[in-house]
Scaffold this motif. Structure first.
Motif, PDB file in Angstrom:
ATOM      1  N   UNK A  29       0.821  -1.206   0.000  1.00 19.44           N
ATOM      2  CA  UNK A  29       0.000   0.000   0.000  1.00 19.44           C
ATOM      3  C   UNK A  29       0.859   1.261   0.000  1.00 19.44           C
ATOM      4  N   UNK A  31       0.490   5.564   0.687  1.00 17.69           N
ATOM      5  CA  UNK A  31      -0.263   6.779   1.018  1.00 17.69           C
ATOM      6  C   UNK A  31       0.243   7.838   0.050  1.00 17.69           C
ATOM      7  N   UNK A  32      -0.611   8.182  -0.917  1.00 15.12           N
ATOM      8  CA  UNK A  32      -0.232   9.110  -1.977  1.00 15.12           C
ATOM      9  C   UNK A  32      -0.868  10.467  -1.701  1.00 15.12           C
ATOM     10  N   UNK A  33      -0.034  11.445  -1.476  1.00 12.37           N
ATOM     11  CA  UNK A  33      -0.506  12.771  -1.072  1.00 12.37           C
ATOM     12  C   UNK A  33      -0.226  13.777  -2.185  1.00 12.37           C
ATOM     13  N   UNK A  34      -1.274  14.395  -2.669  1.00 13.56           N
ATOM     14  CA  UNK A  34      -1.114  15.495  -3.619  1.00 13.56           C
ATOM     15  C   UNK A  34      -1.013  16.790  -2.821  1.00 13.56           C
TER      16      UNK A  34
ATOM     17  N   UNK B   3       0.111  23.434   2.903  1.00 11.59           N
ATOM     18  CA  UNK B   3       0.616  22.165   2.373  1.00 11.59           C
ATOM     19  C   UNK B   3       1.886  21.761   3.111  1.00 11.59           C
ATOM     20  N   UNK B   4       2.705  22.737   3.493  1.00 15.07           N
ATOM     21  CA  UNK B   4       3.904  22.394   4.261  1.00 15.07           C
ATOM     22  C   UNK B   4       3.535  21.892   5.653  1.00 15.07           C
ATOM     23  N   UNK B   6       0.783  20.297   6.395  1.00 20.40           N
ATOM     24  CA  UNK B   6       0.281  18.943   6.210  1.00 20.40           C
ATOM     25  C   UNK B   6       1.434  17.969   5.978  1.00 20.40           C
ATOM     26  N   UNK B   7       2.396  18.378   5.180  1.00 18.40           N
ATOM     27  CA  UNK B   7       3.556  17.518   4.923  1.00 18.40           C
ATOM     28  C   UNK B   7       4.324  17.231   6.201  1.00 18.40           C
ATOM     29  N   UNK B  10       2.447  14.650   8.232  1.00 16.95           N
ATOM     30  CA  UNK B  10       2.626  13.296   7.694  1.00 16.95           C
ATOM     31  C   UNK B  10       4.023  12.777   7.980  1.00 16.95           C
ATOM     32  N   UNK B  17       3.240   4.703   9.479  1.00 15.73           N
ATOM     33  CA  UNK B  17       2.768   4.243   8.170  1.00 15.73           C
ATOM     34  C   UNK B  17       3.637   3.091   7.676  1.00 15.73           C
ATOM     35  N   UNK B  23       3.956   2.782   2.299  1.00 15.56           N
ATOM     36  CA  UNK B  23       4.958   3.782   1.954  1.00 15.56           C
ATOM     37  C   UNK B  23       4.262   5.117   1.748  1.00 15.56           C
ATOM     38  N   UNK B  24       4.927   6.173   2.122  1.00 13.10           N
ATOM     39  CA  UNK B  24       4.396   7.527   1.960  1.00 13.10           C
ATOM     40  C   UNK B  24       5.089   8.196   0.769  1.00 13.10           C
ATOM     41  N   UNK B  25       4.290   8.715  -0.154  1.00 14.36           N
ATOM     42  CA  UNK B  25       4.815   9.386  -1.345  1.00 14.36           C
ATOM     43  C   UNK B  25       4.017  10.668  -1.566  1.00 14.36           C
ATOM     44  N   UNK B  26       4.705  11.740  -1.902  1.00 13.06           N
ATOM     45  CA  UNK B  26       4.036  13.019  -2.181  1.00 13.06           C
ATOM     46  C   UNK B  26       4.217  13.394  -3.646  1.00 13.06           C
ATOM     47  N   UNK B  47       9.651   9.973  -0.623  1.00 11.34           N
ATOM     48  CA  UNK B  47       9.748  10.273  -2.051  1.00 11.34           C
ATOM     49  C   UNK B  47       8.800  11.417  -2.428  1.00 11.34           C
ATOM     50  N   UNK B  48       9.344  12.381  -3.162  1.00 13.00           N
ATOM     51  CA  UNK B  48       8.553  13.513  -3.664  1.00 13.00           C
ATOM     52  C   UNK B  48       8.657  13.521  -5.185  1.00 13.00           C
ATOM     53  N   UNK B 101      -4.983  16.502  -2.003  1.00 12.91           N
ATOM     54  CA  UNK B 101      -5.770  15.272  -1.873  1.00 12.91           C
ATOM     55  C   UNK B 101      -4.877  14.191  -1.280  1.00 12.91           C
ATOM     56  N   UNK B 102      -5.509  13.205  -0.675  1.00 14.08           N
ATOM     57  CA  UNK B 102      -4.764  12.075  -0.117  1.00 14.08           C
ATOM     58  C   UNK B 102      -5.479  10.784  -0.500  1.00 14.08           C
ATOM     59  N   UNK B 129      -6.284   7.973   7.637  1.00 17.02           N
ATOM     60  CA  UNK B 129      -5.282   7.324   6.792  1.00 17.02           C
ATOM     61  C   UNK B 129      -4.810   6.029   7.453  1.00 17.02           C
TER      62      UNK B 129
END
Lengths: 39, 136
Positions: A29, A31-34, B3-4, B6-7, B10, B17, B23-26, B47-48, B101-102, B129
Protein backbone atom coordinates in the motif's frame (compact mmCIF):
# COMPACT_ATOMS: atom_id res chain seq x y z
CA UNK A 1 -10.55 8.52 -10.62
CA UNK A 2 -9.10 6.46 -13.44
CA UNK A 3 -6.63 4.42 -11.39
CA UNK A 4 -5.33 2.53 -14.42
CA UNK A 5 -4.43 5.81 -16.11
CA UNK A 6 -2.77 7.09 -12.95
CA UNK A 7 -0.85 3.83 -12.57
CA UNK A 8 0.58 4.19 -16.04
CA UNK A 9 1.83 7.72 -15.52
CA UNK A 10 5.58 8.29 -15.13
CA UNK A 11 6.79 11.20 -12.99
CA UNK A 12 10.28 12.37 -12.08
CA UNK A 13 11.68 13.00 -8.64
CA UNK A 14 14.00 15.91 -7.84
CA UNK A 15 17.01 13.97 -9.10
CA UNK A 16 15.38 13.26 -12.45
CA UNK A 17 14.75 9.60 -11.74
CA UNK A 18 11.55 8.40 -13.39
CA UNK A 19 8.93 6.53 -11.37
CA UNK A 20 5.94 4.70 -12.86
CA UNK A 21 3.20 5.42 -10.35
CA UNK A 22 1.62 1.97 -10.52
CA UNK A 23 4.89 0.45 -9.40
CA UNK A 24 4.56 2.34 -6.12
CA UNK A 25 1.47 0.41 -5.07
CA UNK A 26 1.91 -2.84 -7.00
CA UNK A 27 3.21 -4.82 -4.05
CA UNK A 28 2.48 -2.68 -1.00
CA UNK A 29 0.00 0.00 0.00
CA UNK A 30 0.99 3.58 -0.57
CA UNK A 31 -0.26 6.78 1.02
CA UNK A 32 -0.23 9.11 -1.98
CA UNK A 33 -0.51 12.77 -1.07
CA UNK A 34 -1.11 15.50 -3.62
CA UNK A 35 0.35 18.67 -2.22
CA UNK A 36 -1.21 21.89 -3.39
CA UNK A 37 2.25 23.22 -4.16
CA UNK A 38 5.75 23.06 -2.72
CA UNK A 39 5.57 26.57 -1.27
CA UNK B 1 1.72 27.33 4.26
CA UNK B 2 -1.01 24.74 4.61
CA UNK B 3 0.62 22.17 2.37
CA UNK B 4 3.90 22.39 4.26
CA UNK B 5 2.04 22.05 7.53
CA UNK B 6 0.28 18.94 6.21
CA UNK B 7 3.56 17.52 4.92
CA UNK B 8 5.16 18.06 8.31
CA UNK B 9 2.23 16.29 9.99
CA UNK B 10 2.63 13.30 7.69
CA UNK B 11 6.39 13.25 8.19
CA UNK B 12 5.72 12.81 11.89
CA UNK B 13 3.64 9.72 11.19
CA UNK B 14 5.82 8.16 8.49
CA UNK B 15 7.30 5.51 10.78
CA UNK B 16 3.79 4.48 11.83
CA UNK B 17 2.77 4.24 8.17
CA UNK B 18 5.86 2.18 7.40
CA UNK B 19 5.13 -0.13 10.34
CA UNK B 20 1.79 -0.90 8.70
CA UNK B 21 3.65 -2.06 5.59
CA UNK B 22 2.93 1.06 3.57
CA UNK B 23 4.96 3.78 1.95
CA UNK B 24 4.40 7.53 1.96
CA UNK B 25 4.81 9.39 -1.35
CA UNK B 26 4.04 13.02 -2.18
CA UNK B 27 3.24 14.55 -5.56
CA UNK B 28 3.61 18.29 -5.87
CA UNK B 29 2.98 21.02 -8.37
CA UNK B 30 6.10 22.94 -9.05
CA UNK B 31 9.49 22.56 -10.63
CA UNK B 32 12.55 20.72 -9.38
CA UNK B 33 14.03 23.78 -7.66
CA UNK B 34 10.96 24.38 -5.52
CA UNK B 35 10.62 20.70 -4.76
CA UNK B 36 14.21 20.52 -3.55
CA UNK B 37 13.73 23.62 -1.38
CA UNK B 38 10.59 22.04 0.08
CA UNK B 39 12.46 18.80 0.84
CA UNK B 40 15.39 20.65 2.41
CA UNK B 41 13.33 23.15 4.41
CA UNK B 42 10.89 20.60 5.78
CA UNK B 43 13.41 17.74 6.07
CA UNK B 44 11.14 15.50 4.02
CA UNK B 45 12.49 11.92 4.07
CA UNK B 46 9.93 10.35 1.74
CA UNK B 47 9.75 10.27 -2.05
CA UNK B 48 8.55 13.51 -3.66
CA UNK B 49 7.48 13.48 -7.31
CA UNK B 50 6.97 16.39 -9.67
CA UNK B 51 3.68 16.89 -11.48
CA UNK B 52 4.64 20.04 -13.32
CA UNK B 53 1.94 19.91 -16.00
CA UNK B 54 -0.78 18.72 -13.61
CA UNK B 55 -1.52 15.49 -15.47
CA UNK B 56 -1.50 13.34 -12.34
CA UNK B 57 -3.73 15.77 -10.44
CA UNK B 58 -6.22 15.83 -13.31
CA UNK B 59 -6.37 12.05 -13.54
CA UNK B 60 -6.81 11.84 -9.77
CA UNK B 61 -9.61 14.42 -10.04
CA UNK B 62 -8.01 16.69 -7.46
CA UNK B 63 -10.24 19.72 -6.95
CA UNK B 64 -9.54 23.30 -7.90
CA UNK B 65 -10.65 26.14 -5.69
CA UNK B 66 -12.09 29.59 -6.15
CA UNK B 67 -11.11 32.42 -3.87
CA UNK B 68 -13.41 31.14 -1.09
CA UNK B 69 -11.55 27.81 -1.04
CA UNK B 70 -8.15 29.48 -1.35
CA UNK B 71 -8.49 32.41 1.06
CA UNK B 72 -12.05 32.56 2.36
CA UNK B 73 -13.05 32.74 6.04
CA UNK B 74 -13.20 28.95 6.40
CA UNK B 75 -9.48 28.73 5.65
CA UNK B 76 -8.44 31.11 8.44
CA UNK B 77 -8.33 28.63 11.36
CA UNK B 78 -6.05 26.36 9.35
CA UNK B 79 -3.86 29.28 8.38
CA UNK B 80 -3.52 30.27 12.02
CA UNK B 81 -2.64 26.70 13.03
CA UNK B 82 0.01 26.51 10.31
CA UNK B 83 1.45 29.88 11.26
CA UNK B 84 1.52 28.92 14.93
CA UNK B 85 3.43 25.79 13.97
CA UNK B 86 6.07 27.92 12.29
CA UNK B 87 5.06 27.47 8.66
CA UNK B 88 4.65 30.30 6.22
CA UNK B 89 3.34 30.68 2.71
CA UNK B 90 5.90 30.39 -0.09
CA UNK B 91 5.33 30.76 -3.83
CA UNK B 92 2.27 28.92 -5.02
CA UNK B 93 3.64 27.79 -8.37
CA UNK B 94 1.95 27.69 -11.75
CA UNK B 95 -1.36 26.21 -10.65
CA UNK B 96 -2.34 28.17 -7.54
CA UNK B 97 -5.99 27.06 -7.74
CA UNK B 98 -5.19 23.38 -7.31
CA UNK B 99 -6.08 21.93 -3.92
CA UNK B 100 -4.61 18.85 -2.28
CA UNK B 101 -5.77 15.27 -1.87
CA UNK B 102 -4.76 12.07 -0.12
CA UNK B 103 -5.25 8.51 -1.33
CA UNK B 104 -4.44 5.12 0.14
CA UNK B 105 -3.85 2.76 -2.78
CA UNK B 106 -2.92 -0.88 -3.21
CA UNK B 107 -1.49 -3.40 -3.10
CA UNK B 108 -2.60 -3.65 -6.72
CA UNK B 109 -5.00 -1.26 -8.37
CA UNK B 110 -7.29 -0.75 -5.38
CA UNK B 111 -8.40 2.56 -3.88
CA UNK B 112 -8.71 2.00 -0.13
CA UNK B 113 -9.29 5.62 0.82
CA UNK B 114 -9.58 9.02 -0.77
CA UNK B 115 -9.87 12.52 0.60
CA UNK B 116 -10.19 15.39 -1.85
CA UNK B 117 -9.43 18.60 0.02
CA UNK B 118 -12.37 21.03 -0.05
CA UNK B 119 -10.23 24.12 0.63
CA UNK B 120 -6.61 24.95 1.42
CA UNK B 121 -7.02 24.23 5.13
CA UNK B 122 -8.76 20.88 4.62
CA UNK B 123 -6.54 17.78 4.75
CA UNK B 124 -7.09 14.09 5.32
CA UNK B 125 -7.09 13.36 9.07
CA UNK B 126 -4.09 11.19 9.86
CA UNK B 127 -6.31 8.85 11.91
CA UNK B 128 -8.41 8.11 8.81
CA UNK B 129 -5.28 7.32 6.79
CA UNK B 130 -4.03 4.92 9.46
CA UNK B 131 -7.48 3.32 9.77
CA UNK B 132 -7.54 2.75 5.99
CA UNK B 133 -4.20 0.98 6.23
CA UNK B 134 -5.48 -1.19 9.08
CA UNK B 135 -8.61 -2.10 7.11
CA UNK B 136 -6.64 -3.49 4.20
Amino acid sequence: MDLQALAGLVLEDVEGTEHRLGDLWAAQPVVLVFLRHFG
Amino acid sequence: MHCRYHAAQLRGHESEINEKGARLVAIGTGDRRYAQAFIDDEEIPFLVLLDEDGTAAEIAEVKKGGWMQLAGPATMPGALRATAAGHRQHRTGRRPRQLGATFVLGPGDVVRYEHLDSDVSDHAPVEEILDALDAG
